[in-house]
Design an enzyme around this catalytic site. Structure first.
Site, mmCIF file in Angstrom:
data_model
loop_
_atom_site.group_PDB
_atom_site.id
_atom_site.type_symbol
_atom_site.label_atom_id
_atom_site.label_comp_id
_atom_site.label_asym_id
_atom_site.label_seq_id
_atom_site.Cartn_x
_atom_site.Cartn_y
_atom_site.Cartn_z
ATOM 1 N N GLY A 212 16.958 0.049 14.032
ATOM 2 C CA GLY A 212 17.604 1.103 13.237
ATOM 3 C C GLY A 212 17.064 2.458 13.635
ATOM 4 N N ASN A 213 17.347 3.460 12.830
ATOM 5 C CA ASN A 213 16.783 4.785 13.104
ATOM 6 C C ASN A 213 16.554 5.509 11.782
ATOM 7 O OD1 ASN A 213 19.213 6.445 12.437
ATOM 8 N ND2 ASN A 213 20.088 5.202 14.080
ATOM 9 N N ALA A 214 15.960 6.681 11.868
ATOM 10 C CA ALA A 214 15.468 7.354 10.661
ATOM 11 C C ALA A 214 16.514 8.244 9.977
ATOM 12 C CB ALA A 214 14.242 8.180 11.018
ATOM 13 N N SER A 215 17.765 8.166 10.386
ATOM 14 C CA SER A 215 18.766 9.044 9.767
ATOM 15 C C SER A 215 18.919 8.721 8.276
ATOM 16 C CB SER A 215 20.114 8.855 10.471
ATOM 17 O OG SER A 215 21.118 9.503 9.738
#
Ligand code: CTP
Length: 434
Positions: A212-215
């Site tokens: 995933g990512n931190a958005s």
């Protein structure tokens, strides 16, 4: 905006049903007030089903809510279509013998009357005097169209087409907004359909793990909400977000949840077919695991760790920019850039704008640390002109809270469309708004 759609008793009442749909598609909350004779042409169930509200037909129903006063007071716009000769006469003389005329007497908002009647009635001196009186008082009385009337006759007196009436309604609303000091900008996306993506995609490795990512999705959600405030109908395509999603509104705001980049791609490709603008604010994964294990990956007894092979995902922004479903689609991308030995933030961003093929690129300078999850933002917007040159927008309006920046981005989009936009968008040169 709250719109009261009055319908008087004429054969053209059926056209008001279409106007009602158009007003709702523009995002308005519409209450229909038919006169008793209008109901002989089009019945109450049609109005309530299409408006999503119960239909008040007389001053005596729901009297505890005092509808003869409250409807007019709360309205941002009253449109009467069709307005018969009788309705014009009653409005001009201040009669209040049914709910619609009560609404007209209590309304402090713009009023648009769209007459429809036989030519003789329209040209009669009494009607002419009534129309003149109403116009003198600031009421917009739309000139009827010339053409075929109910019978074999033709002449002046036809109700203009619903699309034309919608333009009058929009004009009255933006004129009122300008007069109130909020400026026409506030509703400059009326009638436009926009697709906004938000949040971070998640690419599964097994049933419980993902890349995933931190958005947080904050900026994307703020963009969707700002577009809605400005009158657009919005389709928000939300991947993983950490903020509350806006509530869906029939005809005004739709939310589709997605997980992976591939799901987002499929939804967006479909959604942009009838969109005017796509804003790709989502942080879409560039890579995904080549394989997703159907069972949870176990730790090996010998301490060996799995090696995850990654493959590229589709670049949704580049794909939609290259395969636009229609030339009127404006595509806005996002980028997070840092300056380095190979170029400044602006140079990297300019390369990205060209390589992605989008019209506008909103750039976060992340040199000093990430913007992910922070409530505020500071962006540059790069705009590609038809001749290929790139203009950079920055400063006030593009710095501040994410809602402020969202409006700043829509301001640039609106100006871009008014100015004719990028190559392939010349058809929009005369567009009054986005
Ligand atoms: N994007 C996309 N599909 C992808 C990856 C990104 O549509 N598979 C979109 C994002 O929604 C965003 C823009 O492309 O609008 C970001 O481009 P990207 O190449 O990921 O740029 P950065 O995030 O700045 O990252 P980098 O240049 O480091 O790859």
């Amino acid at each position: 905006m709250r719109v009261v759609l009055g319908v008087a008793g004429g054969i053209a009442a059926y056209k008001a049903a279409h106007l009602l749909r158009l007003l709702r598609a523009d995002g308005h909350d519409v209450t229909v007030v038919p006169t008793a004779s209008a109901l002989r042409f089009v019945g109450e169930p049609t109005w309530s089903a299409l408006s999503g509200h119960p239909v008040a037909t007389d001053v005596w129903s729901d009297a505890h809510e005092v509808p003869h006063v409250s409807l007019g007071r709360a309205a941002d716009l009253v449109v009467v279509a069709p307005a018969t000769a009788d309705l014009l006469a009653r409005a001009a003389h201040g009669l209040a013998d049914d709910l619609l005329t009560n609404v007209l007497l209590t309304a402090t908002c713009p009023v648009v009357l769209a007459p429809a009647m036989h030519t003789e009635m329209w040209e009669n001196a009494a009607t002419r005097a009534n129309v003149a009186l109403l116009r003198e008082r600031g009421v917009t009385v739309v000139d009827p169209a010339v053409g075929r009337l109910t019978g074999a006759d033709s002449g002046a007196g036809r109700l203009p087409e619903p699309e034309e009436l919608l333009d009058h309604a929009r004009g009255a609303l933006s004129g009122a907004a300008a007069a109130a000091g909020s400026g026409p900008r506030e509703r400059d996306l009326l009638g436009r359909h926009v697709v906004v993506t938000a949040g971070g995609t998640r690419e599964p490795l097994d049933p419980v793990r993902f890349l995933g990512n931190a958005s947080s999705g904050r900026q994307g959600v703020a963009l969707a909400e700002a577009a809605r405030e400005r009158g657009a109908s919005v389709h928000l395509v939300a991947a993983h977000v950490e903020v509350a999603l806006p509530e869906a509104e029939p005809g005004g705001l739709r939310v589709t949840r997605v997980g992976t980049a591939a799901e987002l791609h499929a939804v967006v490709r479909d959604a942009v077919r009838d969109a005017d603008v796509l804003v790709m604010a989502a942080a879409v994964a560039d890579f995904r695991p080549a394989r997703t294990a159907t069972d949870k990956i176990k730790k090996a007894d010998d301490g060996a760790v799995p090696v995850v092979e990654l493959v590229r995902t589709v670049d949704v922004l580049a794909d939609v920019s290259a395969h636009r479903p229609h030339p009127g689609l404006l595509v806005v991308g996002f980028a997070a850039e840092t300056g380095d030995a190979t170029g400044t933030v602006r140079e990297h961003a300019e390369r990205k704008l060209r390589s992605k093929g989008c019209d506008l690129l909103v750039v976060n300078d992340v040199s000093g640390g990430g913007v992910f999850g922070r409530p505020d933002n500071d962006v540059l917007v790069l705009e590609r002109a038809p001749d290929g040159t790139v203009q950079v927008h920055a400063g006030d309006g593009l710095r501040g809270s994410k809602p402020v920046v969202a409006h700043g981005v829509w301001d640039v989009v609106a100006r871009h469309r008014r100015g004719g936009g990028a190559a392939g968008h010349a058809g929009d040169v005369s567009d009054p708004g986005v």
